[in-house]
Design a protein around this motif. Structure first.
Motif, PDB file in Angstrom:
ATOM      1  N   VAL A   1      37.238  30.669  65.069  1.00 12.49           N
ATOM      2  CA  VAL A   1      37.077  31.636  63.981  1.00 12.49           C
ATOM      3  C   VAL A   1      38.442  32.254  63.682  1.00 12.49           C
ATOM      4  O   VAL A   1      39.122  32.731  64.593  1.00 12.49           O
ATOM      5  CB  VAL A   1      36.078  32.750  64.348  1.00 12.49           C
ATOM      6  N   GLU A   2      38.816  32.259  62.417  1.00 14.67           N
ATOM      7  CA  GLU A   2      40.087  32.845  62.015  1.00 14.67           C
ATOM      8  C   GLU A   2      39.857  34.292  61.572  1.00 14.67           C
ATOM      9  O   GLU A   2      39.162  34.553  60.587  1.00 14.67           O
ATOM     10  CB  GLU A   2      40.711  32.050  60.871  1.00 14.67           C
ATOM     11  N   PHE A   3      40.427  35.235  62.338  1.00  8.98           N
ATOM     12  CA  PHE A   3      40.319  36.656  62.009  1.00  8.98           C
ATOM     13  C   PHE A   3      41.574  37.056  61.231  1.00  8.98           C
ATOM     14  O   PHE A   3      42.657  37.165  61.802  1.00  8.98           O
ATOM     15  CB  PHE A   3      40.171  37.487  63.275  1.00  8.98           C
ATOM     16  N   GLN A   4      41.383  37.275  59.937  1.00  8.73           N
ATOM     17  CA  GLN A   4      42.512  37.513  59.051  1.00  8.73           C
ATOM     18  C   GLN A   4      42.633  39.001  58.715  1.00  8.73           C
ATOM     19  O   GLN A   4      43.035  39.384  57.637  1.00  8.73           O
ATOM     20  CB  GLN A   4      42.336  36.692  57.764  1.00  8.73           C
ATOM     21  N   MET A   5      42.286  39.881  59.682  1.00  7.78           N
ATOM     22  CA  MET A   5      42.251  41.297  59.363  1.00  7.78           C
ATOM     23  C   MET A   5      43.200  42.118  60.223  1.00  7.78           C
ATOM     24  O   MET A   5      43.132  43.337  60.218  1.00  7.78           O
ATOM     25  CB  MET A   5      40.827  41.869  59.497  1.00  7.78           C
ATOM     26  N   ILE A   6      44.119  41.482  60.935  1.00  3.55           N
ATOM     27  CA  ILE A   6      45.048  42.242  61.771  1.00  3.55           C
ATOM     28  C   ILE A   6      46.194  42.792  60.932  1.00  3.55           C
ATOM     29  O   ILE A   6      46.613  43.932  61.110  1.00  3.55           O
ATOM     30  CB  ILE A   6      45.571  41.367  62.921  1.00  3.55           C
ATOM     31  N   GLY A   7      46.719  41.988  60.022  1.00  2.00           N
ATOM     32  CA  GLY A   7      47.763  42.483  59.126  1.00  2.00           C
ATOM     33  C   GLY A   7      49.054  41.716  59.266  1.00  2.00           C
ATOM     34  O   GLY A   7      49.537  41.478  60.378  1.00  2.00           O
ATOM     35  N   SER A   8      49.629  41.317  58.130  1.00  2.00           N
ATOM     36  CA  SER A   8      50.870  40.543  58.146  1.00  2.00           C
ATOM     37  C   SER A   8      52.044  41.367  58.651  1.00  2.00           C
ATOM     38  O   SER A   8      53.061  40.807  59.061  1.00  2.00           O
ATOM     39  CB  SER A   8      51.172  40.015  56.735  1.00  2.00           C
TER      40      SER A   8
ATOM     41  N   SER B   1      50.602  35.281  58.217  1.00  3.07           N
ATOM     42  CA  SER B   1      49.662  35.857  57.251  1.00  3.07           C
ATOM     43  C   SER B   1      48.829  36.979  57.858  1.00  3.07           C
ATOM     44  O   SER B   1      47.971  37.550  57.186  1.00  3.07           O
ATOM     45  CB  SER B   1      48.736  34.757  56.712  1.00  3.07           C
ATOM     46  N   GLY B   2      49.079  37.280  59.162  1.00  8.74           N
ATOM     47  CA  GLY B   2      48.384  38.403  59.784  1.00  8.74           C
ATOM     48  C   GLY B   2      47.081  38.049  60.439  1.00  8.74           C
ATOM     49  O   GLY B   2      46.238  38.926  60.665  1.00  8.74           O
ATOM     50  N   GLY B   3      46.886  36.782  60.775  1.00  7.46           N
ATOM     51  CA  GLY B   3      45.627  36.357  61.369  1.00  7.46           C
ATOM     52  C   GLY B   3      45.772  35.866  62.790  1.00  7.46           C
ATOM     53  O   GLY B   3      46.871  35.597  63.281  1.00  7.46           O
ATOM     54  N   VAL B   4      44.627  35.738  63.459  1.00  5.81           N
ATOM     55  CA  VAL B   4      44.544  35.190  64.802  1.00  5.81           C
ATOM     56  C   VAL B   4      43.278  34.342  64.869  1.00  5.81           C
ATOM     57  O   VAL B   4      42.222  34.759  64.378  1.00  5.81           O
ATOM     58  CB  VAL B   4      44.479  36.302  65.871  1.00  5.81           C
ATOM     59  N   LYS B   5      43.386  33.160  65.478  1.00  6.93           N
ATOM     60  CA  LYS B   5      42.232  32.276  65.574  1.00  6.93           C
ATOM     61  C   LYS B   5      41.666  32.322  66.977  1.00  6.93           C
ATOM     62  O   LYS B   5      42.384  32.131  67.962  1.00  6.93           O
ATOM     63  CB  LYS B   5      42.631  30.840  65.215  1.00  6.93           C
ATOM     64  N   VAL B   6      40.371  32.588  67.089  1.00  5.76           N
ATOM     65  CA  VAL B   6      39.697  32.698  68.379  1.00  5.76           C
ATOM     66  C   VAL B   6      38.387  31.923  68.314  1.00  5.76           C
ATOM     67  O   VAL B   6      37.565  32.159  67.411  1.00  5.76           O
ATOM     68  CB  VAL B   6      39.396  34.170  68.740  1.00  5.76           C
ATOM     69  N   LYS B   7      38.191  31.003  69.254  1.00  4.00           N
ATOM     70  CA  LYS B   7      36.948  30.234  69.336  1.00  4.00           C
ATOM     71  C   LYS B   7      36.574  29.605  67.994  1.00  4.00           C
ATOM     72  O   LYS B   7      35.413  29.570  67.605  1.00  4.00           O
ATOM     73  CB  LYS B   7      35.800  31.130  69.811  1.00  4.00           C
TER      74      LYS B   7
ATOM     75  N   GLU C   1      28.467  35.812  62.637  1.00  2.00           N
ATOM     76  CA  GLU C   1      27.272  34.994  62.829  1.00  2.00           C
ATOM     77  C   GLU C   1      27.664  33.533  63.063  1.00  2.00           C
ATOM     78  O   GLU C   1      28.748  33.097  62.642  1.00  2.00           O
ATOM     79  CB  GLU C   1      26.375  35.087  61.589  1.00  2.00           C
ATOM     80  N   PRO C   2      26.815  32.761  63.750  1.00  2.00           N
ATOM     81  CA  PRO C   2      27.113  31.341  63.977  1.00  2.00           C
ATOM     82  C   PRO C   2      27.379  30.624  62.655  1.00  2.00           C
ATOM     83  O   PRO C   2      26.683  30.840  61.660  1.00  2.00           O
ATOM     84  CB  PRO C   2      25.835  30.821  64.646  1.00  2.00           C
ATOM     85  N   GLY C   3      28.403  29.807  62.658  1.00  2.00           N
ATOM     86  CA  GLY C   3      28.769  29.064  61.457  1.00  2.00           C
ATOM     87  C   GLY C   3      29.882  29.700  60.666  1.00  2.00           C
ATOM     88  O   GLY C   3      30.547  29.022  59.867  1.00  2.00           O
ATOM     89  N   VAL C   4      30.125  30.995  60.870  1.00  2.00           N
ATOM     90  CA  VAL C   4      31.211  31.671  60.164  1.00  2.00           C
ATOM     91  C   VAL C   4      32.535  31.285  60.821  1.00  2.00           C
ATOM     92  O   VAL C   4      32.689  31.388  62.031  1.00  2.00           O
ATOM     93  CB  VAL C   4      31.029  33.201  60.183  1.00  2.00           C
ATOM     94  N   ARG C   5      33.471  30.841  60.040  1.00  2.00           N
ATOM     95  CA  ARG C   5      34.761  30.389  60.561  1.00  2.00           C
ATOM     96  C   ARG C   5      35.934  31.199  60.015  1.00  2.00           C
ATOM     97  O   ARG C   5      37.078  30.912  60.339  1.00  2.00           O
ATOM     98  CB  ARG C   5      34.978  28.902  60.222  1.00  2.00           C
ATOM     99  N   TYR C   6      35.646  32.228  59.199  1.00  2.00           N
ATOM    100  CA  TYR C   6      36.731  33.008  58.606  1.00  2.00           C
ATOM    101  C   TYR C   6      36.258  34.435  58.404  1.00  2.00           C
ATOM    102  O   TYR C   6      35.219  34.680  57.799  1.00  2.00           O
ATOM    103  CB  TYR C   6      37.154  32.397  57.270  1.00  2.00           C
ATOM    104  N   VAL C   7      37.030  35.380  58.976  1.00  4.05           N
ATOM    105  CA  VAL C   7      36.740  36.801  58.783  1.00  4.05           C
ATOM    106  C   VAL C   7      37.845  37.363  57.910  1.00  4.05           C
ATOM    107  O   VAL C   7      39.015  37.389  58.305  1.00  4.05           O
ATOM    108  CB  VAL C   7      36.670  37.552  60.124  1.00  4.05           C
ATOM    109  N   SER C   8      37.490  37.808  56.724  1.00  6.05           N
ATOM    110  CA  SER C   8      38.470  38.201  55.720  1.00  6.05           C
ATOM    111  C   SER C   8      39.056  39.574  56.016  1.00  6.05           C
ATOM    112  O   SER C   8      38.468  40.397  56.708  1.00  6.05           O
ATOM    113  CB  SER C   8      37.806  38.205  54.341  1.00  6.05           C
ATOM    114  N   ASN C   9      40.234  39.792  55.460  1.00  6.40           N
ATOM    115  CA  ASN C   9      40.856  41.108  55.503  1.00  6.40           C
ATOM    116  C   ASN C   9      40.482  41.929  54.274  1.00  6.40           C
ATOM    117  O   ASN C   9      41.043  43.000  54.031  1.00  6.40           O
ATOM    118  CB  ASN C   9      42.381  40.981  55.590  1.00  6.40           C
ATOM    119  N   GLY C  10      39.556  41.395  53.490  1.00  5.01           N
ATOM    120  CA  GLY C  10      39.112  42.112  52.298  1.00  5.01           C
ATOM    121  C   GLY C  10      39.815  41.689  51.034  1.00  5.01           C
ATOM    122  O   GLY C  10      39.442  42.108  49.938  1.00  5.01           O
ATOM    123  N   ARG C  11      40.844  40.848  51.193  1.00 13.70           N
ATOM    124  CA  ARG C  11      41.572  40.357  50.021  1.00 13.70           C
ATOM    125  C   ARG C  11      41.245  38.889  49.801  1.00 13.70           C
ATOM    126  O   ARG C  11      40.929  38.165  50.756  1.00 13.70           O
ATOM    127  CB  ARG C  11      43.080  40.538  50.202  1.00 13.70           C
TER     128      ARG C  11
END
Length: 204
Positions: free
Chosen positions: A137-144, A129-135, A178-188
């Protein structure tokens, strides 16, 4: 458990990848792929069974070292021309040039963080789905479109950046959430994409 099967690249694979070495693993439940290694262990165990029982780990290591010396320097190798020893074959082989690292030890920062001190943290594989999980937090903005790509992660207290392991190319960066955020969206929106519904043509 092999972390590669969970989409995580461990420290060993991360290190050897930087040296230009491709790590491979055997398929689950197929022990025949490890046959040569298992056969070597069988020979080693048989040799150790004939030795006096070691009372310390140092004594056992000495026995293993002696086995290695005989195995490589005295034992004729059936698979080599003339049944030379493994050491003789090694000595007759020209030294190969080492691979150049695929990426620098400390990836070049992006223009935004050129004055910062981002240090490489680890390597991950981009999910389908184009994401990477770090610490956590799922960063879903790299691209599928980069699914399956190995990326190097570089971050400090304020910023995280991603680089293509193969080319060293800077991909994207983002402020650390910020602390507590577990998902960084790709805007969709999250979840499966909705298929546009075709409006029925008006009745004539």
């Amino acid at each position: 458990m092999n972390p590669s099967r969970r989409g995580i690249v461990g420290h060993l694979v991360d290190y050897i990848t930087r040296l230009g070495v491709t790590a491979i693993t055997g398929k689950p439940y197929t022990p025949t792929t490890q046959g040569k290694n298992e056969r070597f262990h069988q020979t080693l165990f048989r040799s150790l069974d004939k030795q006096p029982i070691a009372s310390t780990s140092e004594e056992r290591q000495t026995q293993v070292d002696e086995f290695d010396r005989i195995y490589n320097s005295e034992r004729p190798h059936q698979g080599l021309p003339g049944h030379v020893t493994a050491q003789q074959a090694w000595d007759m082989t020209s030294v190969a040039e080492p691979h150049r690292p695929l990426v620098p030890a400390y990836p070049s920062p992006s223009p935004v963080t050129a004055a910062g001190a981002l240090l490489p943290e680890n390597t991950r594989r981009v999910t389908v789905s184009g994401g990477v999980k770090v610490k956590g937090v799922e960063f879903q903005m790299i691209g599928s479109h980069l699914a399956g790509t190995l990326v190097t992660i570089a971050r400090d207290e304020a910023t995280i950046a991603f680089y293509d392991v193969t080319t060293g190319e800077f991909l994207i960066e983002h402020p650390w959430p910020e602390p507590g955020v577990r998902y960084v969206s790709n805007g969709r929106p999250r979840g499966p994409r909705k298929t546009p519904q075709t409006q029925p043509s008006p009745m004539s």
